[in-house]
Every structure is written in structure tokens, then in C-alpha cells.
Design a protein around this motif. Sequence first.
Motif, PDB file in Angstrom:
ATOM      1  N   LYS B  88      33.956 -14.281  -4.175  1.00 57.11           N
ATOM      2  CA  LYS B  88      32.602 -15.018  -4.749  1.00 57.11           C
ATOM      3  C   LYS B  88      33.241 -16.274  -5.264  1.00 57.11           C
ATOM      4  N   ILE B  89      32.141 -17.222  -5.670  1.00 55.23           N
ATOM      5  CA  ILE B  89      32.271 -18.367  -6.306  1.00 55.23           C
ATOM      6  C   ILE B  89      32.060 -18.208  -7.664  1.00 55.23           C
ATOM      7  N   ALA B 125      38.819 -15.046  -5.890  1.00 58.32           N
ATOM      8  CA  ALA B 125      37.848 -15.957  -6.377  1.00 58.32           C
ATOM      9  C   ALA B 125      37.634 -17.055  -5.854  1.00 58.32           C
ATOM     10  N   LYS B 126      36.736 -17.673  -5.627  1.00 57.15           N
ATOM     11  CA  LYS B 126      36.739 -19.528  -5.312  1.00 57.15           C
ATOM     12  C   LYS B 126      36.257 -20.068  -6.492  1.00 57.15           C
ATOM     13  N   VAL B 127      37.590 -20.310  -7.340  1.00 59.22           N
ATOM     14  CA  VAL B 127      37.102 -21.075  -8.557  1.00 59.22           C
ATOM     15  C   VAL B 127      36.634 -22.626  -8.374  1.00 59.22           C
ATOM     16  N   VAL B 128      35.430 -23.035  -8.976  1.00 60.91           N
ATOM     17  CA  VAL B 128      35.063 -24.286  -9.028  1.00 60.91           C
ATOM     18  C   VAL B 128      34.925 -24.804 -10.425  1.00 60.91           C
ATOM     19  N   GLY B 159      33.892 -25.191   0.725  1.00 59.45           N
ATOM     20  CA  GLY B 159      32.659 -24.609   0.866  1.00 59.45           C
ATOM     21  C   GLY B 159      32.192 -24.062  -0.529  1.00 59.45           C
ATOM     22  N   ALA B 160      32.865 -23.626  -1.261  1.00 57.91           N
ATOM     23  CA  ALA B 160      32.374 -23.272  -2.634  1.00 57.91           C
ATOM     24  C   ALA B 160      32.022 -24.491  -3.341  1.00 57.91           C
ATOM     25  N   LYS B 161      32.846 -25.561  -3.320  1.00 59.48           N
ATOM     26  CA  LYS B 161      32.277 -26.991  -3.790  1.00 59.48           C
ATOM     27  C   LYS B 161      31.029 -27.412  -3.368  1.00 59.48           C
ATOM     28  N   ASP B 162      30.837 -27.166  -2.149  1.00 58.48           N
ATOM     29  CA  ASP B 162      29.503 -27.808  -1.366  1.00 58.48           C
ATOM     30  C   ASP B 162      28.510 -26.778  -2.266  1.00 58.48           C
ATOM     31  N   LYS B 163      28.673 -25.459  -2.362  1.00 60.60           N
ATOM     32  CA  LYS B 163      27.509 -24.638  -2.821  1.00 60.60           C
ATOM     33  C   LYS B 163      27.171 -25.267  -4.238  1.00 60.60           C
TER      34      LYS B 163
END
Lengths: 216, 216
Positions: B88-89, B125-128, B159-163
Motif C-alpha cells: 500500500k501507499i 509499503a510505498k512510503v511517500v 507510481g505511489a508519488k503520482d497517486k
Amino acid sequence: MRIGMLGTGMVGAGLSTKLVQLGHEVKMGSRSGDNPKAAEWAGKAGKNASTGTFAEAAAFGEMVFNCTHGADSMAALKMAGEQNLSGKILVDVANPLDFSTGELKLTVSNTDSLGEQIQRAFPGAKVVKTLNTMGVEVMVNPSMLPGEHVAFMSGDDQGAKDKVAEVLRSFGWKSVIDLGGIKSARGAEALLLLWIHLYGKMPDGRFNYNIVRAKQ
Amino acid sequence: MRIGMLGTGMVGAGLSTKLVQLGHEVKMGSRSGDNPKAAEWAGKAGKNASTGTFAEAAAFGEMVFNCTHGADSMAALKMAGEQNLSGKILVDVANPLDFSTGELKLTVSNTDSLGEQIQRAFPGAKVVKTLNTMGVEVMVNPSMLPGEHVAFMSGDDQGAKDKVAEVLRSFGWKSVIDLGGIKSARGAEALLLLWIHLYGKMPDGRFNYNIVRAKQ
């Protein structure tokens, strides 16, 4: 005004040239006193430019600028000599940068700052931290960037900050934010940890911060 | 989208309310699962608002926000559970602030950051890292400030940053600067060392940073 400039790099040379253009007398100091970059600068900058040792530059200046590398600043200031700095405004433009691990870290930060270290080491000087948050081309020519953007200032002596703000205005700075005492140099120096990533995203170093506020 | 919100403070509540207003379903998580502030928020926010434990909120969310106090974030995320965060983001809005000495210091900075610590602890996890550089009133309503100002973003997954940038645009953010990988969270978190001094000079927290660039 007579200015003592400590440091012969791009920042020291850029500020010195600007100060001479504005009518000040500038003595550029270096460790040896016969630094070839200082001699080259003085040869181009005209009759109000001279060179000397760190001690000679500091003794000459009514106001002294520290534009040495942050890691070398304390040693350079010790060579400049406490007696030559005492009672004077010491404008600290240096950043405590360390690239030895291949990525930027600060040699001091968070709970202390280079500005504070210098103030503690030279209690007789009136240290004003400023201009460390942008490249030298913006420093000496703020109107090269469109719209409003800011220079920060930190220091314990209000009169010294007022005089440094006058010098900044003579450079063209319209917006100078007084962050508070010299402890607030922690904030201005920490900005370098952001600057390095912004710089990686920009075509060059010609950018700066602005602070946008709600209309009251 | 289903959002898991970790944290019941002003930032968690402000973001949750905004996300519900934009049509998302938000479950606000807390340590106990029956936090009175979370219940109060859910009571006001309508049918798309619910509460639960950290683990229930994280399991619920397609995207999870960390809005806990920085000093408590790692413990809260462990309670949320790696299995509920993996894939998950994870939007990290927290700041590693410590006021225990009476002045601000960061619990981690310079050579590491909270964003990086979280990414290392939860590699799935996709940390932003984003939105940690301004007050919540600006966060959810950027147009309250005049002119251009920016939100920063750091993370290893493009991709996570784009979302996350899409979510920010839905809040009204026009200028989002991608600083780079999660390491660049060091820069965004270090800004708090400046923010605290700016805040001391301003009438309130309704201000933000802009980056001004030379015309190319």
C-alpha cells in the motif's frame, strides 16, 4: 565602509566584487595572505580591493564576512584573531557542509549550528547569520529572480542585524526576514538539507525561497 | 477510495474531514480503537467516516496516512501491522519533533529521517513523505494563501508519488515538487527547524514556502 572578507572562493569573490561596486573598500583575507585567487580578484576589482592574511583582513574591516568553507571556518576565524573581531559585526555566510560520505550531511545541526559555534567562540563579535541559503549569483543580484523571495537573518544583536539588513538592501534585497537570535541559524543552516535536493531538480542554482502568508 | 487514517489529532482530523468531503471513505485509527476524539470526528463527518484500531484502519485503507506524532509513529505503525501496510501507499505526514528540552529538536535528522526509518521498517509499503511542512489549515485548503506556494514530496516509488500528487491536486495544490527518493525527506523534515522560528514571527500558522526560479 571598510570590509574584511574571509575566504577566496566563489562566494567570497562574488560578495567582494559587489561590495567594491557599491563603493566599499574590501580586503580579501586568506590563510597565506598571498592566495592566487585573492590576487586575481584584487587585480580585477580595482583600487578599493586589496588582499592580506585572515588577520589583516579582519583588522581592516569595520564589518567582517565569513565566507570560508564551514568545516574550515573556526580555524580561519582563529587565525583572524579574536582581537580583530571583537566589537565588530561578523556576517556568517558559511554552511557546515560535509560531502565526505558522498552525500551531504551537516557537521553541526538540529541542536546547534555553525552560527552559534562562532558566536560562542567569539563572544565579543556580533555574529549575524545570513545569505547562506542561496547561491552567490542570487545573493548579490536578487532581482535576477522574478517576484518576491527572501533572505533570512539570525543574530543576538539587533543593531548589528539592522546594519546588515542595510547592506542587503543595497544589494537589492526587498524582503529580509529576521528569524530571531543566533539560535535560529539552526533553521537557516538546515535549509541546506532541502536545497541540495531542490538543486538536483533545477537546471541551475538560480532559485530561492519565498514565504507566502495569509492576508490579514 | 478507502483511506486508513492513523492519528486522531488536528492533522489527522483535518485531513480526514477533507478526504470525506472529497468522496472518500475514511476509517480513523487509534491505539484503543475507541478514542473519544476519533468518535467525535466520525459523528460529525457523516456516513463515509468510521473508526477503529490502528490495525483496522490500516487494513481498511487502500491508501494509509500516518498523522501520528513523530515520536509515536513507529509504535503506531507496528500496531497497524506490516501485513496491513504491505503493497500500500503509506503517506507519511508526521514530523519527528521533540520539545522535551523546552526548544524544538528533531529526534532524527541530517543523516536520516523519519520517512526513511518508516520505509526501512516497512519495506513492503510505498512510503511517500509529504504535507509535513505546513499547518493543517493550509494542507487541506492551499488556496487560502495568495499566489504560488508548494508542497514537497519524497519517495522511492514513482507510481505511489503520482497517486499522492493526484490526491494533493484534489485538495487544490497546484505546485507539488518531487524532491526525489525517500532520502530527500531529510530536507522536508529539516524545514521544521526553520518553520518554528518563522511561526514565532507570524501572527498564526497560515504561511507556507514557495520556490522562486530564474526564467529560463
